[in-house]
Scaffold this motif. Structure first.
Motif, short mmCIF file in Angstrom:
data_model
loop_
_atom_site.label_atom_id
_atom_site.label_comp_id
_atom_site.label_asym_id
_atom_site.label_seq_id
_atom_site.Cartn_x
_atom_site.Cartn_y
_atom_site.Cartn_z
N SER A 392 4.13 78.15 42.84
CA SER A 392 3.86 79.22 41.88
C SER A 392 2.66 80.06 42.32
N ARG A 393 2.69 81.34 41.98
CA ARG A 393 1.57 82.23 42.30
C ARG A 393 0.40 82.05 41.35
N ARG A 394 0.63 81.37 40.23
CA ARG A 394 -0.45 81.10 39.27
C ARG A 394 -1.17 79.82 39.68
N PRO A 395 -2.43 79.87 40.07
CA PRO A 395 -3.13 78.66 40.52
C PRO A 395 -3.14 77.55 39.48
N TRP A 396 -3.32 77.92 38.21
CA TRP A 396 -3.40 76.89 37.18
C TRP A 396 -2.09 76.10 37.09
N LEU A 397 -0.95 76.78 37.36
CA LEU A 397 0.35 76.12 37.30
C LEU A 397 0.64 75.37 38.61
N ALA A 437 -14.36 77.44 35.95
CA ALA A 437 -15.04 78.25 36.95
C ALA A 437 -14.30 79.56 37.20
N SER A 438 -12.96 79.49 37.24
CA SER A 438 -12.17 80.70 37.46
C SER A 438 -12.33 81.68 36.29
N LEU A 439 -12.36 81.17 35.06
CA LEU A 439 -12.51 82.03 33.90
C LEU A 439 -13.88 82.70 33.87
#
Length: 515
Positions: A392-397, A437-439
């Motif tokens: 997935s392109r979404r890191p969290w996923l 950290a990302s947020l």
């Protein structure tokens, strides 16, 4: 079987005299079969002191018991005889190696005398070596040894005098020169190989205190130090047929049908590969040298063409090897300890302890799809789903499958404190830290100092928890495997061998002084 009366331990084997305590033994590491490393209590057999390797002089005057005179262990090992499988009586020990100084070793034989190898760094920081034939080796009062150099020797332990005159041994030579001198002897590259085996680099001196042996013995041709007969080859011999290996190279620019006559070492392989791949490297950081003689542009004097083709070889001339293994040495102690057996007590214990680690999905598939060979079933579907989510392109996923580890669920994961669940909790904490950290970076453009400090505290707490967990795991395994199971095996072995004569028994009465 040397007649010294010492209790002996090997890995998972114990040959113990009933009068010896648990700390009175000689430990023998003979895994390589062709060589064995011997570890002894410091100073005396019953000292119970295993703090560091013994002084070299102690090996020539070692105290076995209070009422017995000191024993020259080097000479005793060389003089020991045993019955070979073919019925002949023969000494099984060829060389005895002893470290006598930080940069010196003693080589002893029963029939070819003794020699000392010294090493020192040259101006470039590379080791150079000197080989001297010596005699009158004896212990000194300070724990060292003393010896006299033989002025005009005619024989030496490694057979080097068959290749060079005695006057040539007065000088130091580098490693490549010694390789070329010794390559045609019965012990090729022995001066360098034996010295490197016994002497440690200065930056490893702390490890030497714990792992360096007191003595190293090598086996004569026809002997080896294994516990059971073998039909295969073994390792550790410094002899010619064990030291030689063959390297075949083919490719663009490589000489066709040529043989490199100049001797080389295994350590030359890495710089040779780096040269082939044009990978930059610092030659001073390697012990070996690139084998440039392989290429077509090399000097023809070092590459003699000796082409051999398959059609020139009569493959039908080969016949099967008729092999009959030797009988097992009859005086080995009886033992229920069979490390290679499924029914060994330690093996049964470890297998029982790992039942809870069976994969739930794999067990499910093996029951419902026994003939699918893993191509279908629940585990395959879960792994394919994990793979799609990881892309997935979404890191969290994309990071979630590694946290959940759904394909790695085991039978023990019903308990929150199982290893798998602890790893998932640890991964979930890391996932939350990464998301936080990302947020922060997306909203504020940087991380807050308080957030960084909190993250460091969480990481330290995670490391501490895992350290405690691993410590508890090691203690539990040590108590189970080395304490309960091995203790049970030792007790059973002791009962089985109580009425058997222990090999190497000292016939003198231990409670009465020798006359």
């Amino acid at each position: 079987g040397g007649g010294l009366g010492m209790s002996v331990r090997q890995h998972r084997y114990w040959n113990r005299h009933k009068e010896d305590g648990s700390r009175a033994f000689a430990f023998i590491d003979g895994d390589s079969d062709g060589a064995a490393r011997i570890y002894l209590p410091r100073g005396a057999f019953h000292s119970g002191d295993w703090t560091s390797p013994a002084r070299p002089g102690d090996m020539l005057a070692y105290r076995i018991a209070d009422h017995l005179p000191p024993v020259d262990l080097v000479g005793t090992l060389l003089a020991a005889t045993a019955v070979h499988g073919d019925g002949c009586v023969d000494p099984p020990v060829d060389l005895v190696l002893l470290k006598i100084a930080d940069n010196g070793i003693l080589i002893s034989t029963a029939d070819r005398g003794q020699a000392v190898i010294d090493r020192q760094p040259d101006p470039a920081g590379r080791w150079v070596y000197r080989y001297r034939v010596v005699t009158d080796v004896k212990p000194c009062g300070d724990g060292g040894i003393d010896f006299a150099e033989v002025a005009d020797p005619g024989i030496d332990p490694l057979g080097i005098l068959q290749r060079v005159p005695a006057a040539a041994l007065e000088h130091y030579y580098d490693e490549q020169t010694w390789l070329e001198i010794t390559v045609g002897t019965a012990y090729p590259d022995s001066v360098v190989a034996l010295t490197r085996h016994m002497l440690w680099q200065p930056n490893l001196c702390e490890r030497e205190r714990e792992f360096a042996p007191d003595l190293v013995v090598t086996a004569r041709p026809g002997w080896y130090f294994g516990v059971e007969p073998t039909c295969g080859t073994t390792h550790g011999y410094p002899l010619d047929d064990a030291m030689r290996a063959t390297l075949y190279v083919a490719g663009p620019g490589i000489r066709r049908g040529a043989r490199v006559e100049r001797p080389c070492r295994l350590v030359d392989l890495t710089p040779t590969l780096l040269e082939m791949t044009c990978t930059p490297y610092n030659p001073s950081e390697f012990d070996g040298r690139p084998l440039l003689e392989l290429y077509e542009s090399c000097d023809g004097s070092t590459c003699t063409p000796h082409p051999v083709y398959w059609h020139d070889v009569d493959l039908a001339a080969w016949s099967g090897l008729c092999y009959r293994p030797l009988e097992i040495y009859p005086h080995q102690p009886v033992s229920i300890n069979k490390p290679s057996s499924f029914f060994d007590l330690n093996s049964l214990g470890r297998n029982a302890a790992t039942v809870s680690e069976l994969n739930v999905l794999r067990v499910f598939d093996d029951v419902l799809f026994p003939l699918s060979d893993g191509r279908r079933g629940l585990l395959a579907h879960v792994e394919r789903t994990d793979l799609r989510v990881r892309g997935s392109r979404r890191p969290w996923l994309a990071e979630l499958p590694a946290v959940l580890d759904a394909s790695g669920v085991t039978l023990s994961d019903y308990d929150i404190t199982s290893l798998g669940n602890l790893q998932r909790i640890d991964g979930a904490v890391d996932w939350m830290q990464n998301r936080t950290a990302s947020l922060e970076c997306r909203l504020l453009g940087t991380r807050l100092p308080a957030s960084r400090l909190a993250g460091c505290g969480v990481d330290a707490a995670q490391d501490a928890i895992w350290d405690v967990y691993r410590l508890g795991q090691r203690i539990g395994l040590k108590l189970l495997d080395e304490g309960l199971l091995s203790g049970t095996e030792d007790a059973v072995d002791g009962a089985l061998n109580r009425l058997r004569r222990t090999p190497a028994e000292v016939t003198a009465d231990r409670h009465r002084p020798l006359r």
